[in-house]
Design a protein around this motif. Sequence first.
Motif, PDB file in Angstrom:
ATOM      1  N   ASP A 337       0.838  -1.195   0.000  1.00 37.36           N
ATOM      2  CA  ASP A 337       0.000   0.000   0.000  1.00 37.36           C
ATOM      3  C   ASP A 337       0.872   1.242   0.000  1.00 37.36           C
ATOM      4  OD1 ASP A 337      -2.375   1.304  -0.261  1.00 37.36           O
ATOM      5  OD2 ASP A 337      -3.186   0.776   1.686  1.00 37.36           O
ATOM      6  N   LEU A 338       0.306   2.310  -0.555  1.00 43.40           N
ATOM      7  CA  LEU A 338       0.978   3.603  -0.686  1.00 43.40           C
ATOM      8  C   LEU A 338      -0.019   4.674  -0.287  1.00 43.40           C
ATOM      9  CD1 LEU A 338       3.186   5.564  -1.853  1.00 43.40           C
ATOM     10  CD2 LEU A 338       2.091   5.254  -4.078  1.00 43.40           C
ATOM     11  N   LEU A 339       0.431   5.633   0.532  1.00 41.26           N
ATOM     12  CA  LEU A 339      -0.443   6.714   0.964  1.00 41.26           C
ATOM     13  C   LEU A 339       0.330   8.015   1.036  1.00 41.26           C
ATOM     14  CD1 LEU A 339      -3.154   6.751   3.668  1.00 41.26           C
ATOM     15  CD2 LEU A 339      -1.294   8.401   3.876  1.00 41.26           C
ATOM     16  N   PHE A 340      -0.166   9.041   0.339  1.00 42.45           N
ATOM     17  CA  PHE A 340       0.396  10.384   0.463  1.00 42.45           C
ATOM     18  C   PHE A 340      -0.315  11.091   1.611  1.00 42.45           C
ATOM     19  CE2 PHE A 340       1.922   9.415  -3.755  1.00 42.45           C
ATOM     20  CZ  PHE A 340       3.185   9.992  -3.747  1.00 42.45           C
ATOM     21  N   TYR A 341       0.465  11.520   2.590  1.00 44.38           N
ATOM     22  CA  TYR A 341      -0.092  12.086   3.819  1.00 44.38           C
ATOM     23  C   TYR A 341      -0.459  13.546   3.617  1.00 44.38           C
ATOM     24  CZ  TYR A 341      -0.581  13.263   8.754  1.00 44.38           C
ATOM     25  OH  TYR A 341      -1.075  13.686   9.977  1.00 44.38           O
ATOM     26  N   PHE A 346       0.747  15.242  12.127  1.00 45.85           N
ATOM     27  CA  PHE A 346       2.155  14.869  12.185  1.00 45.85           C
ATOM     28  C   PHE A 346       3.044  16.104  11.990  1.00 45.85           C
ATOM     29  CE2 PHE A 346       1.648  10.171  10.652  1.00 45.85           C
ATOM     30  CZ  PHE A 346       0.782   9.925  11.706  1.00 45.85           C
ATOM     31  N   PRO A 347       4.315  16.011  12.375  1.00 41.40           N
ATOM     32  CA  PRO A 347       5.240  17.117  12.114  1.00 41.40           C
ATOM     33  C   PRO A 347       5.252  17.503  10.630  1.00 41.40           C
ATOM     34  CG  PRO A 347       6.235  15.558  13.623  1.00 41.40           C
ATOM     35  CD  PRO A 347       4.952  14.941  13.178  1.00 41.40           C
ATOM     36  N   ASP A 348       5.607  18.745  10.343  1.00 40.77           N
ATOM     37  CA  ASP A 348       5.479  19.304   9.004  1.00 40.77           C
ATOM     38  C   ASP A 348       6.241  18.521   7.943  1.00 40.77           C
ATOM     39  OD1 ASP A 348       3.866  21.242  10.037  1.00 40.77           O
ATOM     40  OD2 ASP A 348       5.434  22.781  10.142  1.00 40.77           O
ATOM     41  N   ARG A 349       7.355  17.879   8.319  1.00 41.18           N
ATOM     42  CA  ARG A 349       8.154  17.182   7.314  1.00 41.18           C
ATOM     43  C   ARG A 349       7.403  16.008   6.690  1.00 41.18           C
ATOM     44  NH1 ARG A 349      10.950  12.840   7.767  1.00 41.18           N
ATOM     45  NH2 ARG A 349      12.720  13.738   6.659  1.00 41.18           N
ATOM     46  N   TYR A 350       6.338  15.538   7.346  1.00 38.66           N
ATOM     47  CA  TYR A 350       5.565  14.424   6.796  1.00 38.66           C
ATOM     48  C   TYR A 350       4.479  14.882   5.828  1.00 38.66           C
ATOM     49  CZ  TYR A 350       7.939  11.521  10.217  1.00 38.66           C
ATOM     50  OH  TYR A 350       8.901  10.862  10.933  1.00 38.66           O
ATOM     51  N   LYS A 351       4.205  16.169   5.795  1.00 40.39           N
ATOM     52  CA  LYS A 351       3.146  16.696   4.946  1.00 40.39           C
ATOM     53  C   LYS A 351       3.447  16.407   3.473  1.00 40.39           C
ATOM     54  CE  LYS A 351      -0.572  19.488   4.601  1.00 40.39           C
ATOM     55  NZ  LYS A 351      -1.807  19.433   5.386  1.00 40.39           N
ATOM     56  N   ASN A 352       2.495  15.779   2.789  1.00 39.30           N
ATOM     57  CA  ASN A 352       2.568  15.440   1.366  1.00 39.30           C
ATOM     58  C   ASN A 352       3.609  14.378   1.035  1.00 39.30           C
ATOM     59  OD1 ASN A 352       0.524  17.345   0.604  1.00 39.30           O
ATOM     60  ND2 ASN A 352       2.043  18.971   0.829  1.00 39.30           N
ATOM     61  N   GLY A 353       4.231  13.775   2.073  1.00 42.69           N
ATOM     62  CA  GLY A 353       5.164  12.687   1.840  1.00 42.69           C
ATOM     63  C   GLY A 353       4.442  11.362   1.668  1.00 42.69           C
ATOM     64  N   ALA A 354       5.209  10.326   1.295  1.00 41.94           N
ATOM     65  CA  ALA A 354       4.631   9.029   0.952  1.00 41.94           C
ATOM     66  C   ALA A 354       4.958   7.976   2.010  1.00 41.94           C
ATOM     67  CB  ALA A 354       5.165   8.570  -0.401  1.00 41.94           C
ATOM     68  N   PHE A 355       3.926   7.339   2.541  1.00 39.06           N
ATOM     69  CA  PHE A 355       4.077   6.164   3.393  1.00 39.06           C
ATOM     70  C   PHE A 355       3.871   4.917   2.537  1.00 39.06           C
ATOM     71  CE2 PHE A 355       2.898   9.366   6.591  1.00 39.06           C
ATOM     72  CZ  PHE A 355       3.866   9.118   7.563  1.00 39.06           C
ATOM     73  N   ILE A 356       4.705   3.909   2.755  1.00 31.31           N
ATOM     74  CA  ILE A 356       4.626   2.663   1.992  1.00 31.31           C
ATOM     75  C   ILE A 356       4.636   1.487   2.967  1.00 31.31           C
ATOM     76  CG2 ILE A 356       5.704   1.216   0.225  1.00 31.31           C
ATOM     77  CD1 ILE A 356       7.131   3.819  -0.745  1.00 31.31           C
ATOM     78  N   ALA A 357       3.639   0.617   2.856  1.00 33.49           N
ATOM     79  CA  ALA A 357       3.576  -0.583   3.696  1.00 33.49           C
ATOM     80  C   ALA A 357       4.233  -1.736   2.954  1.00 33.49           C
ATOM     81  CB  ALA A 357       2.121  -0.926   4.023  1.00 33.49           C
TER      82      ALA A 357
END
Length: 584
Positions: A337-341, A346-357
């Motif tokens: 799975d892939l999710l753009f946050y 969350f802290p600002d550095r995670y904004k618009n970043g990609a989480f991958i399971a």
Amino acid sequence: MKNSNQPLITIFIFISFFCFQLISCTTPLELPETDPNNDGLILPGGFGALVVVDSIGKARHLAVNNNGDIYVKLSYAKGKGSNVALRDTTGDGKADIVTHFGDYKDEGSLANGMRIHDGYLYYSAARVVYRNKLVPDKLVPDSPMEIILTDDHEHGIHWHITKPMSFDEEGYMYVPFGSPSNACQDMANKPGGIPGSTGLDPCPELIEHGGVWRFKMDKLNMTQKDGELYATGIRSVVAMDYNKEDKNLYLVMHGRDNLHLLYPETFSPWESAVLPSEEFIRVEEGGDYGWPYCYYDQIKGKKVLAPEYGGDGEIIGRCADMDDPVMGFPGHWAPNDLLFYTGDQFPDRYKNGAFIAFHGSTNRSPYQQSGYFVAFVPFKNGQASGEWEVFANGFAGKELIVNTSDAEFRPMGLAQGPDGSLYVSDSRKGKIWRILYKGDKASFGEAELAKMEEQKLVANIRNPHPEEDNQDKGQLPEGKKVYNTYCSPCHQRDGNGATGRIPGLRQTDWVTGNKDKLINIVLQGLDGEIEVNGELYDNVMPAHQFLSDEQISEVLTFIRQNFDNKASAVSKDEVADIRAKISK
């Protein structure tokens, strides 16, 4: 008499209301308490986790509604329904209402995909994309179940038939049609391949498979012909998401398998364990990402020619013209799975970043299995702005995973809650975690990230050492050697298989029963639905006629006399007799 203070009272009420609104908009929502030790998860400083629900069934993808209701796609749960709806009515973060629904034809672990879009809940079986209109205040939608898309190909079930879906902001839905083979080998559509098998050139699968199709969402009951090929050269996709910041589709592709098994003189077991890359791709319209002719080598940082097309791990050839990924992850981690946050918790550095399971590997033998964690890739201005990071580890319950069954939990699906929490599902027992941030966002930085960087050195994430981590060091009996090379990538070194995909070999008549039947399976392969110890499997085992009579007798004897099995040996003459009957 007219009240002379009325204008002042009106102004006071307005200011009070404005202040209340300002306070309510800027004060963060009260978050629930996290579990002790974060239920075993290893997270950056300031983050915590709690278990929303435990053991609801083999959970795949999930989605969270604006009111906090959670919907989970399961591997088929006969008699219960293949979806689960969860609701927390007490505010402690734990689901106290758990309801199964959606009794429709499914195909087990091949069924992935759960999205909430434009007021509808979308979910997939292996071949069909469904949806229900969500009804306000109702946990389980009682609206009619509509069929959006059906895969009407006549080919049998294969590992890459899964139908996740993503939506853009212009009314389009994107769905992958995975390849039914490893590298389009010239061998009657058998995905495992045989040593030295060549690839069809041009690959006919690319006409209707090996890519992502785009569909205009203006009607029901569509088939592939109602869409258009958006991008090609993409082998197998489970992880896919639309990035609203740069208005583009992204996915993480499952790379091809079995470099050493198919080309033992060219690729070592170590190269086969860590290669090829699981590619993180920004999907451009009209793009060609190389499959089956090429694969990405994350160590060399380039695409190289696949061995089925004359490659040796170094030759680039036609691959120079293929589109490169954003980055490459180590092989066989199974990005599911892939999710753009887009949240603000969350802290600002995670904004618009990609989480991958990363669901975790099954076929890295003779080295330890790898993956089983959630990664993060930072983005800035629509571009990846740094290397991948470990965001959440500890799902497996241990660092050294020899067999897939050693992992207690396997992270599968990702979803974002309305408050910015991150939800993670587990495919083994059906546990759902909610990851929260309760620290000081302003102080989050290098110290917290450095701690997580250390996780890259643990056994389930680091690259194995070619010699020290080889579990076959020293001499092995021939039967076990053949098993570890050709059988354990699927059935695992402990013979337990991979739940929902590959049957185990322990105490089953398929192994300990009729020897002729077992020899036939090895020589001719097996295709279609079977039942093993009460569980249904629908997959393909390739033929292994390339093994000698002696190798087959040795490996079958090993299987029949190990893994808690106590059956008679298989002789070389018995194998030769069956082989002769097949060849007539």
